[in-house]
Design a protein around this motif. Structure first.
Motif, PDB file in Angstrom:
ATOM      1  N   LYS A  81      13.178  33.825  12.610  1.00 54.02           N
ATOM      2  CA  LYS A  81      13.766  33.866  11.872  1.00 54.02           C
ATOM      3  C   LYS A  81      12.955  34.212  10.246  1.00 54.02           C
ATOM      4  O   LYS A  81      11.967  33.677  10.260  1.00 54.02           O
ATOM      5  CB  LYS A  81      14.108  32.155  11.429  1.00 54.02           C
ATOM      6  CG  LYS A  81      15.408  31.489  12.594  1.00 54.02           C
ATOM      7  CD  LYS A  81      14.859  30.151  11.932  1.00 54.02           C
ATOM      8  CE  LYS A  81      16.788  29.853  12.991  1.00 54.02           C
ATOM      9  NZ  LYS A  81      16.242  27.929  12.458  1.00 54.02           N
ATOM     10  N   ALA A  82      13.576  35.369   9.658  1.00 49.73           N
ATOM     11  CA  ALA A  82      13.258  36.178   8.627  1.00 49.73           C
ATOM     12  C   ALA A  82      12.470  35.200   7.551  1.00 49.73           C
ATOM     13  O   ALA A  82      13.389  33.942   6.986  1.00 49.73           O
ATOM     14  CB  ALA A  82      13.578  37.084   8.583  1.00 49.73           C
ATOM     15  N   VAL A  83      11.584  35.318   6.859  1.00 48.45           N
ATOM     16  CA  VAL A  83      11.108  34.822   5.601  1.00 48.45           C
ATOM     17  C   VAL A  83      10.496  35.712   4.538  1.00 48.45           C
ATOM     18  O   VAL A  83       9.718  36.456   4.729  1.00 48.45           O
ATOM     19  CB  VAL A  83      10.054  33.496   5.956  1.00 48.45           C
ATOM     20  CG1 VAL A  83       8.666  32.855   4.812  1.00 48.45           C
ATOM     21  CG2 VAL A  83      10.216  32.488   7.244  1.00 48.45           C
ATOM     22  N   ILE A  84      10.752  35.020   3.073  1.00 47.43           N
ATOM     23  CA  ILE A  84      10.445  35.681   2.343  1.00 47.43           C
ATOM     24  C   ILE A  84      10.066  34.552   1.403  1.00 47.43           C
ATOM     25  O   ILE A  84      10.613  33.648   1.122  1.00 47.43           O
ATOM     26  CB  ILE A  84      11.637  36.361   1.259  1.00 47.43           C
ATOM     27  CG1 ILE A  84      11.039  37.730   0.216  1.00 47.43           C
ATOM     28  CG2 ILE A  84      13.026  36.104   0.864  1.00 47.43           C
ATOM     29  CD1 ILE A  84      11.466  38.911  -0.116  1.00 47.43           C
ATOM     30  N   ALA A  85       8.517  35.137   0.942  1.00 49.95           N
ATOM     31  CA  ALA A  85       7.701  34.140  -0.009  1.00 49.95           C
ATOM     32  C   ALA A  85       7.383  34.784  -1.163  1.00 49.95           C
ATOM     33  O   ALA A  85       7.223  35.929  -0.928  1.00 49.95           O
ATOM     34  CB  ALA A  85       6.297  33.781   0.909  1.00 49.95           C
ATOM     35  N   ASP A  86       7.461  33.499  -2.693  1.00 51.93           N
ATOM     36  CA  ASP A  86       7.236  34.455  -4.193  1.00 51.93           C
ATOM     37  C   ASP A  86       5.578  34.574  -3.821  1.00 51.93           C
ATOM     38  O   ASP A  86       4.990  34.308  -5.193  1.00 51.93           O
ATOM     39  CB  ASP A  86       7.716  33.800  -5.109  1.00 51.93           C
ATOM     40  CG  ASP A  86       7.821  31.742  -4.870  1.00 51.93           C
ATOM     41  OD1 ASP A  86       7.113  31.755  -4.054  1.00 51.93           O
ATOM     42  OD2 ASP A  86       7.681  31.399  -5.691  1.00 51.93           O
ATOM     43  N   TYR A  87       4.449  34.078  -3.100  1.00 54.65           N
ATOM     44  CA  TYR A  87       3.004  34.165  -3.277  1.00 54.65           C
ATOM     45  C   TYR A  87       2.589  34.895  -1.358  1.00 54.65           C
ATOM     46  O   TYR A  87       3.179  34.509  -0.941  1.00 54.65           O
ATOM     47  CB  TYR A  87       2.672  32.972  -3.163  1.00 54.65           C
ATOM     48  CG  TYR A  87       2.648  31.977  -2.258  1.00 54.65           C
ATOM     49  CD1 TYR A  87       1.113  31.433  -1.598  1.00 54.65           C
ATOM     50  CD2 TYR A  87       3.683  30.924  -1.863  1.00 54.65           C
ATOM     51  CE1 TYR A  87       1.806  30.288  -0.394  1.00 54.65           C
ATOM     52  CE2 TYR A  87       3.881  30.101  -0.996  1.00 54.65           C
ATOM     53  CZ  TYR A  87       2.849  29.608  -0.520  1.00 54.65           C
ATOM     54  OH  TYR A  87       2.723  28.454   0.399  1.00 54.65           O
ATOM     55  N   HIS A  88       1.343  35.089  -1.492  1.00 52.84           N
ATOM     56  CA  HIS A  88       0.962  35.336  -0.445  1.00 52.84           C
ATOM     57  C   HIS A  88      -0.603  34.048  -0.370  1.00 52.84           C
ATOM     58  O   HIS A  88      -0.916  34.229  -1.516  1.00 52.84           O
ATOM     59  CB  HIS A  88       0.328  36.940   0.124  1.00 52.84           C
ATOM     60  CG  HIS A  88      -0.769  37.274   1.195  1.00 52.84           C
ATOM     61  ND1 HIS A  88      -0.314  36.350   2.248  1.00 52.84           N
ATOM     62  CD2 HIS A  88      -1.203  38.592   1.340  1.00 52.84           C
ATOM     63  CE1 HIS A  88      -1.876  36.483   3.099  1.00 52.84           C
ATOM     64  NE2 HIS A  88      -1.999  37.552   2.899  1.00 52.84           N
TER      65      HIS A  88
END
Length: 215
Positions: A81-88
């Motif tokens: 399942k794909a993920v997008i994060a507002d940080y690394h």
């Protein structure tokens, strides 16, 4: 590196990382991973006295981001399942290098490498950057009480640190594309055309990633 899209958005405080992550997660129907910020009990004190409260602040962020990524890996990335994060999570080192005294930084760095050595790495990075005036304006607009005491000099140094970090990131990770977005020129919150341009850039990189994964 995960085979499904794992996109991280980075950039200085107030640049619009969470706003963009939310919009992209809705468009692509990806799980949204948001960093824990206001829950940090040391953050307000940190902005008042950076030297006194930096170690506690950075350790809180590190431990919470580690736990978040561990959960994301198990519940989403490993389930395709794909993920997008507002940080690394590597952003921790940007702040730690700037705020910690050398003796505490050495301890922090050891802990950081132990915790992150097995963490999933994004396969696409979006880097938001802008002038100090734009960053200050956006911080004022979102009106977080704990951010009102941030010094402009600290934000200016942080922007330079991010630029250095992203240049190094591209050298160290040539297989991870970095999409650079100039926040002075693109307003993806108020202008749909700017958002569509960013969406198209992300689509292009995801197509490239799929092609590489199939090889």
């Amino acid at each position: 590196m995960p085979q499904v899209p794992f996109i991280a958005i980075e950039g200085p405080i107030g640049i619009g990382k969470t706003s963009l992550a939310k919009k992209l997660s809705v468009h692509f129907d990806f799980h949204l991973l948001k960093e824990i910020v206001e829950e940090n009990p040391f953050l307000g004190k940190f902005y008042d006295d950076i030297e006194e409260w930096s170690f506690q602040t950075e350790m809180f962020f590190l431990c919470n981001r580690f736990k978040q990524l561990e959960d994301i890996e198990q519940k989403y990335l490993n389930q395709n399942k794909a993920v997008i994060a507002d940080y690394h999570i590597s952003k921790n080192m940007i702040f730690a290098k700037r705020t910690l005294q050398p003796d505490k930084f050495d301890k922090y760095e050891q802990i950081y490498h132990i915790l992150t050595k097995d963490m999933p790495v994004p396969n696409i990075m979006i880097y938001l950057h802008a002038s100090l005036d734009t960053v200050l304006k956006r911080i004022r607009l979102r009106g977080r009480d704990i951010e009102q005491n941030i010094k402009a000099s600290y934000l200016s140094q942080l922007a330079q640190d991010y630029e250095t970090y992203m240049n190094e990131f591209e050298v160290l990770h040539p297989d991870i594309p970095v999409i650079r977005i100039n926040g002075d020129e693109m307003d993806f919150v108020n202008h749909q055309e700017d958002l569509e341009n960013i969406i198209n850039l992300v689509k292009q990189q995801m197509c490239n990633h799929k092609a590489i994964s199939k090889q």
